[in-house]
Design an enzyme around this catalytic site. Structure first.
Site, PDB file in Angstrom:
ATOM      1  N   GLY A 297      -4.022   3.302   8.189  1.00  0.00           N
ATOM      2  CA  GLY A 297      -3.236   2.498   9.112  1.00  0.00           C
ATOM      3  C   GLY A 297      -1.842   2.179   8.597  1.00  0.00           C
ATOM      4  N   ASN A 298      -1.749   1.694   7.350  1.00  0.00           N
ATOM      5  CA  ASN A 298      -0.415   1.419   6.792  1.00  0.00           C
ATOM      6  C   ASN A 298       0.386   2.717   6.713  1.00  0.00           C
ATOM      7  OD1 ASN A 298      -0.690  -1.386   6.285  1.00  0.00           O
ATOM      8  ND2 ASN A 298      -1.910  -0.955   4.460  1.00  0.00           N
TER       9      ASN A 298
ATOM     10  N   ASN B 272       0.921  -1.168   0.000  1.00  0.00           N
ATOM     11  CA  ASN B 272       0.000   0.000   0.000  1.00  0.00           C
ATOM     12  C   ASN B 272       0.944   1.197   0.000  1.00  0.00           C
ATOM     13  OD1 ASN B 272      -2.332   1.241   2.515  1.00  0.00           O
ATOM     14  ND2 ASN B 272      -2.260   1.715   0.353  1.00  0.00           N
TER      15      ASN B 272
ATOM     16  N   GLN C  22      -2.131   6.703  -1.472  1.00  0.00           N
ATOM     17  CA  GLN C  22      -2.430   7.864  -0.630  1.00  0.00           C
ATOM     18  C   GLN C  22      -1.236   8.814  -0.543  1.00  0.00           C
ATOM     19  OE1 GLN C  22      -3.499   4.693   0.908  1.00  0.00           O
ATOM     20  NE2 GLN C  22      -5.599   5.151   0.217  1.00  0.00           N
TER      21      GLN C  22
ATOM     22  N   ASN D 190      -6.589  10.465  -0.400  1.00  0.00           N
ATOM     23  CA  ASN D 190      -6.661   9.330  -1.313  1.00  0.00           C
ATOM     24  C   ASN D 190      -6.214   9.745  -2.710  1.00  0.00           C
ATOM     25  OD1 ASN D 190      -7.661   7.196   0.322  1.00  0.00           O
ATOM     26  ND2 ASN D 190      -9.710   8.109   0.266  1.00  0.00           N
TER      27      ASN D 190
ATOM     28  N   GLU E 269     -10.601  -0.044  -1.537  1.00  0.00           N
ATOM     29  CA  GLU E 269     -10.532   1.159  -0.716  1.00  0.00           C
ATOM     30  C   GLU E 269     -11.329   2.333  -1.296  1.00  0.00           C
ATOM     31  OE1 GLU E 269      -7.033   2.722   0.937  1.00  0.00           O
ATOM     32  OE2 GLU E 269      -6.034   0.794   1.159  1.00  0.00           O
TER      33      GLU E 269
ATOM     34  N   HIS F 207     -15.730   1.577   7.381  1.00  0.00           N
ATOM     35  CA  HIS F 207     -15.483   0.275   6.753  1.00  0.00           C
ATOM     36  C   HIS F 207     -16.732  -0.585   6.763  1.00  0.00           C
ATOM     37  CE1 HIS F 207     -11.063   0.393   6.278  1.00  0.00           C
ATOM     38  NE2 HIS F 207     -11.160   1.308   7.238  1.00  0.00           N
TER      39      HIS F 207
HETATM   40  N1  LIG Z   1      -8.995   4.624   1.567  1.00  0.00           N
HETATM   41  C1  LIG Z   1      -9.117   4.918   3.003  1.00  0.00           C
HETATM   42  C2  LIG Z   1      -7.861   5.675   3.484  1.00  0.00           C
HETATM   43  C3  LIG Z   1      -6.600   4.812   3.435  1.00  0.00           C
HETATM   44  C4  LIG Z   1      -6.762   3.556   4.249  1.00  0.00           C
HETATM   45  C5  LIG Z   1      -5.712   2.467   4.016  1.00  0.00           C
HETATM   46  N2  LIG Z   1      -4.700   2.736   3.012  1.00  0.00           N
HETATM   47  C6  LIG Z   1      -5.082   2.038   5.338  1.00  0.00           C
HETATM   48  O1  LIG Z   1      -3.941   1.560   5.357  1.00  0.00           O
HETATM   49  O2  LIG Z   1      -5.795   2.147   6.378  1.00  0.00           O
HETATM   50  C7  LIG Z   1     -10.355   5.791   3.244  1.00  0.00           C
HETATM   51  O3  LIG Z   1     -10.809   6.435   2.290  1.00  0.00           O
HETATM   52  O4  LIG Z   1     -10.835   5.799   4.391  1.00  0.00           O
END
Ligand SMILES: N[C@H](CCC[C@H](N)C(=O)O)C(=O)O
Length: 277
Positions: free
Chosen positions: A76-77, A13, A46, A66, A210, A161
């Site tokens: 998180g990542n 990611n 991101q 994003n 995502e 989520h």
């Molecule tokens: N697309 C997610 C943000 C990045 C989440 C993902 N890259 C992670 O590692 O949590 C959102 O719109 O809430």
């Protein structure tokens, strides 16, 4: 103007990380979309921005955008890469770093083995926390999607989520159902869609479509969301290893009002500079 950045990833990611503590820049939504493009720009899932904190008790402000340019509450990542970045850049020498995000405070801890452990706070299941249009908080909600009736768990890790249990992630209809769930009208601010296969009470496989970026090789908050829903539904027990296409994360959560933690890697790929028009 010239902007220095660092390309990083957490289990594939991938992120463009920009220090706006020692640099000054204003990045518009259209610029972010262009920079995110994997042919016409740098390419990332991101953009992560490091800023001075607004709250004096925090070390940094952590902003997340994003690939479609939308600013979101958590990543998180990205949080693990943020911790590695601010230490590598000598913006802090702390091992435990407190950051403020639009989704609430996070505590990032760089472990001796190089892994980063993130306190992700308390998972929130109330529909209004996402937001999700539902009459009440339930373990599972029925959702009519693309002519199918799905049973989903919903949870906020600061960002929203939806978690769908599937028999086999390899054959899960991620490309078809992911976009339909992401844009479902019952999620006024859209939603991240997780497809969870339960291997055992301490192990799952997961793919995530995502919000604002499409399917990624890994989603940290998505892994936290799937485990939180699985534990709450009595299907999983902490700790849980989450196998994502890009690699594994360890998630721990004692349930209820306990804080959920995520542990995993953060990798620096290259440093770069770009002239912003
Ligand atoms: N697309 C997610 C943000 C990045 C989440 C993902 N890259 C992670 O590692 O949590 C959102 O719109 O809430």
């Amino acid at each position: 103007m010239l902007l220095h950045f660092t390309k990083m990833h957490g289990l594939g990611n991938d992120f463009m990380v920009v220090d706006l503590v020692t640099q000054r820049a204003r990045l518009e939504e259209a610029q972010i979309r262009r920079l995110a493009d994997r042919r016409f720009g740098i390419g990332f899932d991101q953009l992560l921005i490091v800023e001075p904190p607004r709250d004096p008790d925090m070390d940094f402000r952590y902003r997340i955008f994003n690939a479609d340019g939308s600013e979101v509450e958590n990543c998180g990542n990205g949080a693990r890469c943020f911790a590695r970045f601010v230490r590598d850049q000598r913006l802090t020498h702390k091992h435990e770093i407190h950051v403020e995000t639009a989704g609430g405070p996070l505590t990032l801890r760089v472990e001796d083995d190089g892994q980063v452990r993130v306190d992700m706070g308390v998972p929130r299941f109330a529909p209004e926390a996402l937001p999700f249009d539902a009459a009440e908080d339930r373990l599972r909600h029925a959702l009519e999607v693309a002519g199918e009736r799905l049973e989903i768990g919903v949870v906020s890790l600061g960002n929203p989520h939806a978690v769908l249990r599937v028999e086999d992630v390899d054959t899960a209809p991620v490309a078809r159902l992911g976009p339909a769930i992401e844009a479902h009208p019952r999620f006024p601010r859209r939603v991240n869609a997780g497809f969870m296969q339960i291997v055992s009470p301490h192990e799952i496989r997961l793919r995530v479509y995502e919000r604002g970026s499409g399917e990624t090789l890994a989603c940290g908050t998505g892994a936290c969301a799937a485990v939180a829903c699985g534990i709450r539904q009595g299907l999983l027990e902490s700790p849980v290893t989450v196998h994502l296409p890009g690699g594994d994360l360890r998630i721990e959560w004692a349930g209820g009002e306990a804080h959920l933690t995520m542990t995993g890697p953060a990798v620096r790929v290259f440093d770069g500079r770009i002239v912003l028009s």
